[in-house]
Design a protein around this motif. Structure first.
Motif, PDB file in Angstrom:
ATOM      1  N   ARG A  33      -5.879   1.401 -15.657  1.00  0.00           N
ATOM      2  CA  ARG A  33      -7.015   1.610 -16.559  1.00  0.00           C
ATOM      3  C   ARG A  33      -7.309   3.092 -16.765  1.00  0.00           C
ATOM      4  O   ARG A  33      -7.778   3.495 -17.834  1.00  0.00           O
ATOM      5  N   THR A  34      -7.061   3.890 -15.726  1.00  0.00           N
ATOM      6  CA  THR A  34      -7.384   5.320 -15.847  1.00  0.00           C
ATOM      7  C   THR A  34      -6.214   6.226 -15.469  1.00  0.00           C
ATOM      8  O   THR A  34      -6.372   7.447 -15.437  1.00  0.00           O
ATOM      9  N   ALA A  35      -5.072   5.648 -15.166  1.00  0.00           N
ATOM     10  CA  ALA A  35      -3.885   6.433 -14.821  1.00  0.00           C
ATOM     11  C   ALA A  35      -2.660   5.657 -15.267  1.00  0.00           C
ATOM     12  O   ALA A  35      -2.778   4.564 -15.840  1.00  0.00           O
ATOM     13  N   GLU A  36      -1.496   6.229 -15.015  1.00  0.00           N
ATOM     14  CA  GLU A  36      -0.279   5.520 -15.394  1.00  0.00           C
ATOM     15  C   GLU A  36      -0.128   4.259 -14.559  1.00  0.00           C
ATOM     16  O   GLU A  36      -0.206   4.303 -13.323  1.00  0.00           O
ATOM     17  N   LYS A  37       0.102   3.151 -15.225  1.00  0.00           N
ATOM     18  CA  LYS A  37       0.220   1.874 -14.525  1.00  0.00           C
ATOM     19  C   LYS A  37       1.538   1.820 -13.749  1.00  0.00           C
ATOM     20  O   LYS A  37       2.619   2.033 -14.316  1.00  0.00           O
ATOM     21  N   PRO A  38       1.479   1.542 -12.444  1.00  0.00           N
ATOM     22  CA  PRO A  38       2.710   1.473 -11.660  1.00  0.00           C
ATOM     23  C   PRO A  38       3.569   0.289 -12.092  1.00  0.00           C
ATOM     24  O   PRO A  38       3.049  -0.786 -12.397  1.00  0.00           O
ATOM     25  N   GLN A  39       4.870   0.485 -12.107  1.00  0.00           N
ATOM     26  CA  GLN A  39       5.804  -0.548 -12.536  1.00  0.00           C
ATOM     27  C   GLN A  39       6.643  -1.025 -11.340  1.00  0.00           C
ATOM     28  O   GLN A  39       6.844  -0.303 -10.375  1.00  0.00           O
ATOM     29  N   GLY A  40       7.120  -2.250 -11.453  1.00  0.00           N
ATOM     30  CA  GLY A  40       8.056  -2.762 -10.458  1.00  0.00           C
ATOM     31  C   GLY A  40       7.446  -3.265  -9.166  1.00  0.00           C
ATOM     32  O   GLY A  40       8.180  -3.592  -8.217  1.00  0.00           O
ATOM     33  N   LEU A  41       6.123  -3.348  -9.104  1.00  0.00           N
ATOM     34  CA  LEU A  41       5.494  -3.812  -7.865  1.00  0.00           C
ATOM     35  C   LEU A  41       5.779  -5.285  -7.582  1.00  0.00           C
ATOM     36  O   LEU A  41       5.687  -5.737  -6.443  1.00  0.00           O
ATOM     37  N   ASP A  42       6.122  -6.043  -8.629  1.00  0.00           N
ATOM     38  CA  ASP A  42       6.425  -7.463  -8.428  1.00  0.00           C
ATOM     39  C   ASP A  42       7.587  -7.658  -7.456  1.00  0.00           C
ATOM     40  O   ASP A  42       7.716  -8.726  -6.838  1.00  0.00           O
ATOM     41  N   ALA A  43       8.439  -6.646  -7.343  1.00  0.00           N
ATOM     42  CA  ALA A  43       9.579  -6.761  -6.430  1.00  0.00           C
ATOM     43  C   ALA A  43       9.130  -6.864  -4.977  1.00  0.00           C
ATOM     44  O   ALA A  43       9.910  -7.278  -4.104  1.00  0.00           O
ATOM     45  N   LEU A  44       7.877  -6.505  -4.710  1.00  0.00           N
ATOM     46  CA  LEU A  44       7.347  -6.569  -3.339  1.00  0.00           C
ATOM     47  C   LEU A  44       6.708  -7.917  -3.030  1.00  0.00           C
ATOM     48  O   LEU A  44       6.205  -8.122  -1.927  1.00  0.00           O
ATOM     49  N   ALA A  45       6.728  -8.825  -3.994  1.00  0.00           N
ATOM     50  CA  ALA A  45       6.026 -10.106  -3.803  1.00  0.00           C
ATOM     51  C   ALA A  45       6.736 -11.078  -2.858  1.00  0.00           C
ATOM     52  O   ALA A  45       6.086 -11.743  -2.058  1.00  0.00           O
ATOM     53  N   PRO A  46       8.072 -11.231  -2.923  1.00  0.00           N
ATOM     54  CA  PRO A  46       8.725 -12.226  -2.062  1.00  0.00           C
ATOM     55  C   PRO A  46       8.589 -11.874  -0.578  1.00  0.00           C
ATOM     56  O   PRO A  46       8.684 -10.704  -0.194  1.00  0.00           O
ATOM     57  N   CYS A  47       8.381 -12.891   0.229  1.00  0.00           N
ATOM     58  CA  CYS A  47       8.283 -12.735   1.681  1.00  0.00           C
ATOM     59  C   CYS A  47       9.395 -13.538   2.345  1.00  0.00           C
ATOM     60  O   CYS A  47      10.043 -14.367   1.710  1.00  0.00           O
ATOM     61  N   ALA A  65       0.817  -1.215   0.000  1.00  0.00           N
ATOM     62  CA  ALA A  65       0.000   0.000   0.000  1.00  0.00           C
ATOM     63  C   ALA A  65       0.852   1.267   0.000  1.00  0.00           C
ATOM     64  O   ALA A  65       0.553   2.231  -0.707  1.00  0.00           O
ATOM     65  N   SER A  66       1.935   1.242   0.782  1.00  0.00           N
ATOM     66  CA  SER A  66       2.770   2.438   0.900  1.00  0.00           C
ATOM     67  C   SER A  66       3.578   2.731  -0.364  1.00  0.00           C
ATOM     68  O   SER A  66       4.145   3.812  -0.510  1.00  0.00           O
ATOM     69  N   GLN A  67       3.650   1.767  -1.280  1.00  0.00           N
ATOM     70  CA  GLN A  67       4.431   1.928  -2.504  1.00  0.00           C
ATOM     71  C   GLN A  67       3.580   2.297  -3.716  1.00  0.00           C
ATOM     72  O   GLN A  67       4.100   2.432  -4.820  1.00  0.00           O
ATOM     73  N   LEU A  68       2.281   2.449  -3.492  1.00  0.00           N
ATOM     74  CA  LEU A  68       1.388   2.752  -4.609  1.00  0.00           C
ATOM     75  C   LEU A  68       1.352   4.250  -4.892  1.00  0.00           C
ATOM     76  O   LEU A  68       1.471   5.072  -3.974  1.00  0.00           O
ATOM     77  N   PRO A  69       1.138   4.623  -6.155  1.00  0.00           N
ATOM     78  CA  PRO A  69       0.934   6.036  -6.481  1.00  0.00           C
ATOM     79  C   PRO A  69      -0.485   6.450  -6.096  1.00  0.00           C
ATOM     80  O   PRO A  69      -1.222   5.675  -5.482  1.00  0.00           O
ATOM     81  N   ASP A  70      -0.866   7.661  -6.461  1.00  0.00           N
ATOM     82  CA  ASP A  70      -2.242   8.087  -6.228  1.00  0.00           C
ATOM     83  C   ASP A  70      -3.199   7.141  -6.943  1.00  0.00           C
ATOM     84  O   ASP A  70      -2.999   6.784  -8.106  1.00  0.00           O
TER      85      ASP A  70
END
Length: 300
Positions: free
Chosen positions: A131-145, A62-67
């Motif tokens: 869909r209505t704004a610039e698609k955020p990139q690189g979020l996959d890097a947050l997947a590993p736990c 959540a903290s890494q998302l844009p508007d």
């Protein structure tokens, strides 16, 4: 005035006194030994009781998302909630399966499948925003736990902690998890013979999956490249799963193949199939029901 005892009575008193002292000494020694055993046993019991499989922690998304556009807020919130649900269920499975599996059990059965689920969920978040704004990139890097230090000792190499999460502990907001679980229940027996405990006797078998390309509608020219790329990825995923099937013969318990190979494969295929459907849906009607093709089986 006391009378002097005869000599033989003095000897008897001395002997009785010595015997009594020996008996008392023996009782003290025995009592000390028993006390020591009880203390040691209690300590071991307490140690076992206090042992913990640890806790799975994941990067905050959540903290890494844009508007977030208002039109995407509900879908993003729903998937952020799902990310937490996935962590909670993985931690529960970590506790419930202490003592299962081999040295890589936690990674193969919980952390790996959890990462696959998080990738699919994070991708849905990015798509919703895009869909209505610039698609955020690189979020996959947050997947590993990761599993914390206590867990590495308590449920890692010694205890394992449960092959699965790959089979789809929760529904993931797609129908694939239920399909994966059902396929897993039906295929466990053949999976065990193929690459579980009895693999050496029956051979590893081959993983086969439903064909996705033949179930697609007409593909818009603008989506063709992306669809082709993901169809190729589906084949790569099957090839990698078959390689893993061969390389892990004899590892794990009775549910190893389902939990460590077939389950995670279904999660990866779900994510890839979603991307195919989304790419087609950008300029044409989005195909529905493709997630039913995610589950694979082991054949001899």
């Amino acid at each position: 005035m006391s009378r002097a005892l005869p000599k033989y009575n003095k000897r008897r008193v001395a002997l009785i006194g010595s015997a009594t002292a020996l008996v008392l000494t023996g009782a003290v020694i025995a009592g000390s030994a028993l006390a020591g055993e009880s203390s040691k046993s209690g300590g071991d019991t307490n140690a076992r009781t206090l042992a913990s499989p640890g806790t799975i922690t994941c990067p905050d998304v959540a903290s890494q998302l844009p508007d977030i556009p208002a039109s995407a807020q509900a879908e993003v919130d729903r998937n952020l909630t799902l990310l937490q649900t996935q962590i909670d269920e993985a931690n529960k499975r970590l506790v419930d399966t202490v003592g299962q599996g081999g040295p890589n059990f936690v990674q193969n059965a919980i952390l790996g499948p959890l990462e696959d689920k998080r990738i699919a969920t994070v991708n849905r978040i990015a798509t919703a925003i895009g869909r209505t704004a610039e698609k955020p990139q690189g979020l996959d890097a947050l997947a590993p736990c990761t599993l914390n230090a206590d867990g590495a000792a308590g449920a890692g190499e010694e205890a394992g902690a449960g092959e699965e999460a790959g089979a789809g502990d929760e529904a993931e907001a797609t129908p694939s998890a239920t399909a994966t679980d059902t396929a897993g229940d039906a295929g466990q027996d053949t999976g065990n013979a193929g690459a579980g405990e009895d693999a050496g006797n029956a051979g590893v078998g081959t993983i086969s999956c439903p064909d996705v390309a033949s179930q697609l509608p007409a593909i818009p020219a603008s989506a063709q490249a992306e669809v082709d790329r993901n169809l190729a990825l589906l084949q790569t995923q099957i090839d990698e799963a078959n390689t893993r099937l061969v390389n892990t013969v004899g590892q794990g318990g009775p549910n190893f193949v389902q939990n460590a190979i077939l389950g995670p494969l279904a999660d990866k295929r779900t994510s890839t199939i979603d991307r195919i459907a989304i790419s087609i849906g950008r300029t044409a009607e989005k195909p529905q029901g493709l997630n039913s093709l995610a589950a694979c089986t082991l054949t001899q």
